[in-house]
Scaffold this active site. Structure first.
Site, PDB file in Angstrom:
ATOM      1  N   GLN A  92      29.295 -11.453  47.681  1.00 35.43           N
ATOM      2  CA  GLN A  92      30.001 -12.472  47.944  1.00 35.43           C
ATOM      3  C   GLN A  92      29.852 -13.505  46.759  1.00 35.43           C
ATOM      4  O   GLN A  92      28.715 -14.083  46.609  1.00 35.43           O
ATOM      5  CB  GLN A  92      29.536 -13.104  49.162  1.00 35.43           C
ATOM      6  CG  GLN A  92      29.596 -12.390  50.362  1.00 35.43           C
ATOM      7  CD  GLN A  92      30.938 -11.945  50.768  1.00 35.43           C
ATOM      8  OE1 GLN A  92      31.890 -12.777  50.448  1.00 35.43           O
ATOM      9  NE2 GLN A  92      31.164 -11.226  51.878  1.00 35.43           N
ATOM     10  N   TYR A 137      31.619  -1.308  55.612  1.00 37.49           N
ATOM     11  CA  TYR A 137      31.853  -2.004  54.627  1.00 37.49           C
ATOM     12  C   TYR A 137      30.696  -3.014  54.257  1.00 37.49           C
ATOM     13  O   TYR A 137      30.655  -4.010  53.765  1.00 37.49           O
ATOM     14  CB  TYR A 137      33.029  -2.656  54.312  1.00 37.49           C
ATOM     15  CG  TYR A 137      34.390  -1.970  55.174  1.00 37.49           C
ATOM     16  CD1 TYR A 137      35.006  -1.146  54.352  1.00 37.49           C
ATOM     17  CD2 TYR A 137      34.497  -1.916  56.406  1.00 37.49           C
ATOM     18  CE1 TYR A 137      36.295  -0.635  54.772  1.00 37.49           C
ATOM     19  CE2 TYR A 137      35.481  -0.962  57.020  1.00 37.49           C
ATOM     20  CZ  TYR A 137      36.286  -0.360  55.908  1.00 37.49           C
ATOM     21  OH  TYR A 137      37.175   0.334  56.630  1.00 37.49           O
ATOM     22  N   GLU A 155      28.989   2.408  53.431  1.00 38.15           N
ATOM     23  CA  GLU A 155      29.592   1.775  52.189  1.00 38.15           C
ATOM     24  C   GLU A 155      29.915   2.789  51.236  1.00 38.15           C
ATOM     25  O   GLU A 155      29.161   3.493  50.901  1.00 38.15           O
ATOM     26  CB  GLU A 155      28.478   0.846  51.757  1.00 38.15           C
ATOM     27  CG  GLU A 155      28.633   0.370  50.197  1.00 38.15           C
ATOM     28  CD  GLU A 155      30.053  -0.502  49.915  1.00 38.15           C
ATOM     29  OE1 GLU A 155      30.047  -1.367  50.670  1.00 38.15           O
ATOM     30  OE2 GLU A 155      30.498  -0.277  48.866  1.00 38.15           O
ATOM     31  N   ASP A 172      33.769  -5.658  57.659  1.00 38.66           N
ATOM     32  CA  ASP A 172      34.217  -6.459  56.426  1.00 38.66           C
ATOM     33  C   ASP A 172      34.999  -5.781  55.410  1.00 38.66           C
ATOM     34  O   ASP A 172      34.512  -5.591  54.155  1.00 38.66           O
ATOM     35  CB  ASP A 172      32.688  -7.139  55.981  1.00 38.66           C
ATOM     36  CG  ASP A 172      33.028  -8.074  54.861  1.00 38.66           C
ATOM     37  OD1 ASP A 172      34.406  -8.467  54.698  1.00 38.66           O
ATOM     38  OD2 ASP A 172      32.095  -8.534  54.212  1.00 38.66           O
ATOM     39  N   CYS A 193      39.309 -11.035  54.661  1.00 41.88           N
ATOM     40  CA  CYS A 193      39.639 -11.575  53.598  1.00 41.88           C
ATOM     41  C   CYS A 193      41.190 -11.796  53.360  1.00 41.88           C
ATOM     42  O   CYS A 193      41.546 -11.984  52.609  1.00 41.88           O
ATOM     43  CB  CYS A 193      38.847 -11.320  52.239  1.00 41.88           C
ATOM     44  SG  CYS A 193      39.200  -9.539  51.940  1.00 41.88           S
TER      45      CYS A 193
HETATM   46  N1  SAH Z   1      29.696  -6.997  53.640  1.00 44.91           N
HETATM   47  C1  SAH Z   1      29.199  -7.011  52.327  1.00 44.91           C
HETATM   48  C2  SAH Z   1      30.598  -6.479  51.523  1.00 44.91           C
HETATM   49  C3  SAH Z   1      31.845  -6.908  51.721  1.00 44.91           C
HETATM   50  S1  SAH Z   1      33.288  -6.314  50.526  1.00 44.91           S
HETATM   51  C4  SAH Z   1      29.064  -8.283  51.943  1.00 44.91           C
HETATM   52  O1  SAH Z   1      29.307  -9.538  52.893  1.00 44.91           O
HETATM   53  O2  SAH Z   1      28.577  -8.713  51.029  1.00 44.91           O
HETATM   54  C5  SAH Z   1      33.706  -4.900  50.989  1.00 44.91           C
HETATM   55  C6  SAH Z   1      32.761  -3.656  50.859  1.00 44.91           C
HETATM   56  O3  SAH Z   1      33.329  -2.402  51.124  1.00 44.91           O
HETATM   57  C7  SAH Z   1      32.636  -3.311  49.294  1.00 44.91           C
HETATM   58  O4  SAH Z   1      31.274  -3.348  49.051  1.00 44.91           O
HETATM   59  C8  SAH Z   1      33.311  -2.072  48.842  1.00 44.91           C
HETATM   60  O5  SAH Z   1      32.891  -1.372  47.798  1.00 44.91           O
HETATM   61  C9  SAH Z   1      33.431  -1.460  50.217  1.00 44.91           C
HETATM   62  N2  SAH Z   1      34.504  -0.348  50.477  1.00 44.91           N
HETATM   63  C10 SAH Z   1      35.827  -0.546  50.119  1.00 44.91           C
HETATM   64  N3  SAH Z   1      36.559   0.566  50.755  1.00 44.91           N
HETATM   65  C11 SAH Z   1      35.766   1.082  51.458  1.00 44.91           C
HETATM   66  C12 SAH Z   1      35.674   2.285  52.306  1.00 44.91           C
HETATM   67  N4  SAH Z   1      37.036   2.904  52.583  1.00 44.91           N
HETATM   68  N5  SAH Z   1      34.818   2.749  53.010  1.00 44.91           N
HETATM   69  C13 SAH Z   1      33.500   2.237  52.827  1.00 44.91           C
HETATM   70  N6  SAH Z   1      33.376   1.061  52.165  1.00 44.91           N
HETATM   71  C14 SAH Z   1      34.256   0.511  51.520  1.00 44.91           C
END
Ligand code: SAH
Length: 454
Positions: free
Chosen positions: A286, A315, A336, A384, A411
């Site tokens: 973030q 995620y 993830e 997320d 987002c």
């Molecule tokens: N919850 C975390 C990250 C959120 S950002 C935080 O607050 O920091 C979204 C994340 O989803 C990223 O790390 C990205 O690599 C991951 N992502 C994107 N598409 C995805 C998918 N299809 N399956 C799993 N993860 C995914």
């Protein structure tokens, strides 16, 4: 019947701005035909020059503003708006917070969702917040420069104060720029795909003050590399990691798929809600540290945990939400896609002494199906996702697994609205959404919504 727009290109008109688009552009209407206008706020009347006429809408530019909206403020530097650094920079901060709340309300109305949107949680000082920067490097008038691109342009405008970035990051970029100049490193030339340095990425830990510099280069070889590294380390003692990422082809993608260590460690540290995190170059983290804590607090209270629950954090990135929830839950499963992020997450759990979490690398939509087949009994699901929202197959798995609560961190209001409407078909409903301003001065909208089974 052929459509004829009520305006023509280069026509001058006077109009009143009625609305703001989700991108922060002013909207004026001529016989129901919308014109989108930069730097124009609702209630302002302006002399406009029509710059583009399309089938369903056009664009115009303000020639003269005839009155100012009470919500109008002046930024120290006009170029922030032209560059997209601060597209809402002309709107007072309280009005920005209201704008974001209203955008969510609009989306809910469009999707016929009856969900209350609470006032946006803002920042006390809405500037200098970004802990990460990716800055293009180009040759301008015979000199290597760092700066930004004007919207819809391929010409770099040099800039030293990026306003929304941590000032220490701005300072680091200038120091690296000066070293690149000193050693006559050729800047990337987009048109001919020549030159060496394409971008400089900087990350800074808000609490640790540790910095990472990533040199994104076209070529593997960088002349004078050792001198540049020594110069960075000498002039920026807080730099604990210098990495290189090679991107040989012409592309808009900033970072390559791999990074190579040039100096120090492969990650920096930072803290969120008392936990320490390793953050490596390729992992998502973030960008607004103070607001991240408020966002996660909102997630924790929305999750209604008592210590007995099994939680999925989908995620999960480097595990920041998972670890924040772990002490309130029985067990947390993170999923993830990014290998780098999962490696960080596993290290982070270990370093913080948290044993009731497990991280799985893979596509969330795929791993959810696996967990469903394994009949994992989930009480709370936190999601997320990136801007495109949840995959259809993910929502289907939720419908079968039926966690009692789903906490949706979003987002992108458009995909949030779509996904809530889908989840409703599986018996979920939401009472309220809490927006948290993670991206002041920009149009981006982050929010947290709890859904429960009826
Ligand atoms: N919850 C975390 C990250 C959120 S950002 C935080 O607050 O920091 C979204 C994340 O989803 C990223 O790390 C990205 O690599 C991951 N992502 C994107 N598409 C995805 C998918 N299809 N399956 C799993 N993860 C995914």
């Amino acid at each position: 019947m052929k459509f004829i727009a009520p305006v023509t290109r280069n026509q001058e008109i006077t109009a009143t701005i009625m609305d703001l688009t989700y991108e922060g552009l002013g909207v004026a209407k001529v016989d129901d035909y919308p014109l989108f206008i930069e730097d124009a706020l609702p209630g302002e009347e302006a002399k406009l020059l029509v710059t583009k006429v399309g089938k369903n809408f056009g664009y115009a530019r303000v020639l003269e503003r005839l009155n100012d909206s009470p919500d109008r403020v002046e930024l120290p530097n006009k170029s922030y708006m032209q560059s997209g650094i601060a597209p809402l920079g002309h709107l007072s901060y309280p009005a920005q917070l209201k704008f974001k709340q209203q955008q969510l309300q609009n989306v809910y109305k469009k999707n016929r969702l009856d969900i209350e949107v609470l006032p946006t949680i803002g920042m006390a000082e809405p500037k200098g917040y970004r802990n990460k920067a990716q800055i293009p490097v180009r040759q301008v008038k015979g000199q290597l420069e760092t700066g930004f691109y004007r919207k819809r342009s391929h010409e770099l405008m040099p800039l030293e104060d990026f306003y929304i970035q941590d000032p220490e990051i701005d300072r680091a970029i200038v120091i690296v720029r000066d070293l690149l100049r000193q050693y006559h490193i050729p800047a990337y030339d987009e048109a001919r795909n020549r030159g060496v340095i394409r971008n400089i990425m900087v990350r800074r830990g808000y609490f640790s003050h540790e910095m990472m510099i990533v040199l994104i280069t076209r070529t593997r070889e960088v002349p004078q590399l050792q001198n540049i590294i020594s110069g960075i380390v000498m002039k920026l003692p807080k730099v604990v990691s210098i990495m290189q990422s090679v991107v040989p082809k012409p592309t808009n993608v900033v970072l390559g798929r791999t990074v190579k260590k040039l100096y120090g460690k492969t990650f920096i540290h930072d803290q969120i809600l008392g936990h320490t995190f390793d953050i490596s170059a390729l992992s998502f983290y973030q960008v607004n540290p103070l607001q991240t804590e408020k966002l996660y607090q909102t997630v924790i209270s929305a999750a209604h945990l008592t210590g007995k629950e099994t939680v999925i954090d989908a995620y999960s990135g480097i595990g920041t939400i998972s670890l924040s929830l772990a002490k309130h839950a029985k067990y947390v499963y993170g999923v993830e896609i990014s290998e780098a992020a999962v490696a960080d997450a596993k290290r982070n759990a270990k370093h913080n002494g948290i044993a009731n979490v497990k991280f799985q690398q893979g596509l969330a939509e795929k791993v959810m199906q696996d967990w469903r087949e394994a009949e994992l009994d989930v009480d709370v699901l936190v999601v997320d996702p990136p801007r495109k929202g949840l995959a259809g197959t993910f929502v289907e798995a939720v419908g079968i697994m039926k966690p009692k609560r789903v906490v949706y961190v979003s987002c992108n209001p458009a995909t949030l609205g779509r996904d809530i409407a889908l989840l409703q078909e599986f018996g979920y409903h939401a009472e309220e959404t809490q927006p948290v301003d993670m991206f002041p001065l920009t149009q981006h909208i982050e929010s947290v919504t709890a859904l429960t089974l009826d």
